[in-house]
Scaffold this active site. Structure first.
Site, PDB file in Angstrom:
ATOM      1  N   CYS A 147       0.833  -1.098  -0.029  1.00 13.75           N
ATOM      2  CA  CYS A 147      -0.072   0.024   0.145  1.00 13.75           C
ATOM      3  C   CYS A 147       0.844   1.006  -0.080  1.00 13.75           C
ATOM      4  O   CYS A 147       0.486   2.342  -0.572  1.00 13.75           O
ATOM      5  CB  CYS A 147      -0.805  -0.132   1.282  1.00 13.75           C
ATOM      6  SG  CYS A 147      -1.795  -1.374   1.554  1.00 13.75           S
ATOM      7  N   HIS A 204       1.078  13.896  -6.798  1.00 17.39           N
ATOM      8  CA  HIS A 204       0.481  15.378  -6.708  1.00 17.39           C
ATOM      9  C   HIS A 204      -1.012  15.108  -7.550  1.00 17.39           C
ATOM     10  O   HIS A 204      -1.785  16.265  -7.300  1.00 17.39           O
ATOM     11  CB  HIS A 204       1.431  16.414  -7.106  1.00 17.39           C
ATOM     12  CG  HIS A 204       0.961  17.678  -6.541  1.00 17.39           C
ATOM     13  ND1 HIS A 204      -0.037  17.972  -6.045  1.00 17.39           N
ATOM     14  CD2 HIS A 204       1.817  18.811  -6.760  1.00 17.39           C
ATOM     15  CE1 HIS A 204       0.113  19.301  -5.266  1.00 17.39           C
ATOM     16  NE2 HIS A 204       0.937  19.897  -5.924  1.00 17.39           N
ATOM     17  N   ASP A 212      -2.708  16.488  -2.240  1.00 17.94           N
ATOM     18  CA  ASP A 212      -2.367  17.985  -2.327  1.00 17.94           C
ATOM     19  C   ASP A 212      -1.130  18.466  -1.336  1.00 17.94           C
ATOM     20  O   ASP A 212      -0.943  17.559  -0.250  1.00 17.94           O
ATOM     21  CB  ASP A 212      -3.512  18.918  -1.879  1.00 17.94           C
ATOM     22  CG  ASP A 212      -4.476  18.804  -2.601  1.00 17.94           C
ATOM     23  OD1 ASP A 212      -4.189  18.529  -3.996  1.00 17.94           O
ATOM     24  OD2 ASP A 212      -5.742  19.150  -2.276  1.00 17.94           O
TER      25      ASP A 212
END
Ligand code: CAO
Length: 449
Positions: free
Chosen positions: A367, A423, A427
């Protein structure tokens, strides 16, 4: 007037039972003489079987995966009855070779004996290069190139002659394109995707000038050493991740003075359990707590980039430096394991990684990845995201620093952290929150424990 002919596999040298890997035409297609109909691929070469004449393809009777030998029927086509062996549009068919290759063809009453074109052959070692005969616009005849064809499969990208030709015409290097076809072969679709990606959304473009080819030997003695197997596999993936994910790296420092005191105190306990309590185990726990607090870090983008797949499990990859290169075994369900269990698993997995004994499954399903260079040195670095994960934590060597506590400078052990994130999804503000939360986990042992 027209007539129907069988299309057979032409002389393909000593090759037998060569698998069909691509079907290039469909029933009803208007076919030009020499147009490729199917692609065969042995371990050593790819060969395209061309149409012997211009005409209409009635059917192809083979499918991908079928194994073919010289003389096997691959389909039928209808041609003009005067479209004979001396037709200027057609290749001369070697009828002797055809009947030798297809001894039963004469038994067919309703179908003419097949005329055979020459298979177009390209060895895997021929990437990027053009043989003399190809440069002259000729199709190589089986007699000469087949003798040379028996070269070992190289590590160059596998692709059919058609894909190679198109790539050459477009000036696109097949190096670095990940093939999704059989045995990692680069398909038409892979090439199109690479072209689209190079054109880049919005025209930003990844088309860059080719790296200069330098004759280093002209400057002094040199030696060429092949990259390790791991580097050959991980290199293209790292390159893809680097160019396809908009990375930003957020830095922070965590005060791990108390954590380190606790870790030192736990060393005997760990030793009794036959393991070593390293800082990485604490960082795994802090990462799990942070993923729980910021679930969109524990997610992956869908292939169309339109949605996020949230994961409700906590499998953490840990980059391990091995003699052959970097590998990332995955520790599963880290939320359900204690410190000692994680320490044992990390020790065991990293040892097997160094011995080259990890299975592919043990490197899947992560993950989030932790890359710790803390045992080596350096102040900080910008790790590359391990797609399809969305973020990766780089850990550098902790150092004692004077930290102002409002009244005095105190010597504190500060751990440098580097969080690279995608990105497109995360954020900057979220990344700053995530790394701050992570730091707090490491600073406040009660939270971590
Ligand atoms: N700051 C200070 N010391 C640290 C530290 C840190 N951040 N991290 C580890 N150390 C210490 C360890 O505590 C250990 O010292 P002690 O024996 O006194 O406890 C020593 O450094 C050696 O640690 P290690 O790196 O061998 O072991 P580890 O358990 O901390 O890490 C592993 C395990 C697998 C992450 C590590 O061995 C490794 O392979 N790191 C390289 C990963 C890598 O190559 N990343 C780059 C990816 S980009 O190319």
């Amino acid at each position: 007037m027209s007539k129907t002919i069988e299309i057979r596999v032409p002389d393909i040298g000593d090759f037998v039972k060569v698998p069909v890997i691509e079907i290039l035409a469909s029933a009803g297609d208007q076919i030009e003489a020499e147009q490729s109909l199917i692609t065969l691929e042995s371990d050593k070469a790819t060969m395209e079987v061309p149409a012997p004449f211009t005409g209409t393809l009635l059917e192809l009777t083979v499918s991908e995966g079928d194994e073919l030998t010289e003389g096997d029927v691959i389909g039928r086509m209808e041609i003009a009855s005067d479209d004979d062996s001396d037709d200027s549009q057609s290749r001369d068919a070697d009828t002797d070779a055809a009947s030798a290759a297809a001894p039963d063809a004469a038994e067919k009453s309703d179908v003419e004996t097949s005329h055979q074109a020459t298979a177009q052959v390209e060895t895997f070692a021929n990437e990027g290069g053009t043989t003399e005969s190809q440069a002259a616009g000729q199709v190589p005849t089986p007699a000469e190139p087949f003798a040379e064809m028996d070269v070992p499969a190289s590590d160059l990208p596998h692709a059919s002659p058609g894909v190679r030709k198109l790539a050459r015409e477009l000036g696109i290097s097949l190096e670095g394109i990940t093939g999704t076809g059989r045995k990692g072969r680069i398909t038409d679709e892979d090439l199109s995707a690479a072209i689209k990606s190079q054109m880049g959304g919005g025209g930003a473009g990844l088309a860059v000038a080719a790296a200069p080819v330098v004759d280093f030997a002209s400057f002094g003695p040199v030696e060429t050493v092949a990259l390790s197997r791991i580097k050959k596999i991980s290199g293209p993936a790292l390159h893809r991740n680097w160019v396809s994910i908009p990375h930003v790296t957020q830095f922070a420092e965590a005060d791990i003075t108390e954590m380190e005191d606790f870790r030192q105190a736990q060393k005997d306990v760990a030793a009794q359990a036959g393991t070593k309590m390293t800082p990485v185990v604490f960082i795994i726990k802090a990462v799990v707590a942070s993923l729980k607090a910021f679930p969109h870090f524990n997610a992956s983008l869908t292939p169309d980039g339109g949605s996020l797949i949230h994961k409700h499990y906590f499998h953490i990859g840990v980059a391990v430096d091995t003699p052959g290169g970097l590998v990332v075994p995955v520790l599963r369900d880290c939320d359900q394991k204690g410190f000692i269990e994680l320490a044992q698993e990390l020790t065991e997995l990293s040892q097997r990684a160094r011995d080259g004994k990890l299975s592919a499954d043990e490197m899947k399903g992560g993950c989030f990845t932790i890359s710790s260079l803390g045992g080596i040195g350096g102040t900080e670095f910008t790790p590359i995201i391990n797609a399809p994960e969305l973020a990766i934590l780089g850990v550098s060597k902790a150092q004692v620093k004077p930290i102002w506590d409002g009244e005095d400078f105190e010597p504190r052990l500060m751990l440098p952290l580097s969080l690279s994130y995608d990105h497109r999804v995360i954020d900057g503000a979220d990344a700053a929150r995530f790394i701050t939360h992570l730091g707090h986990q490491l600073e406040d042992l009660r939270r971590l424990l």
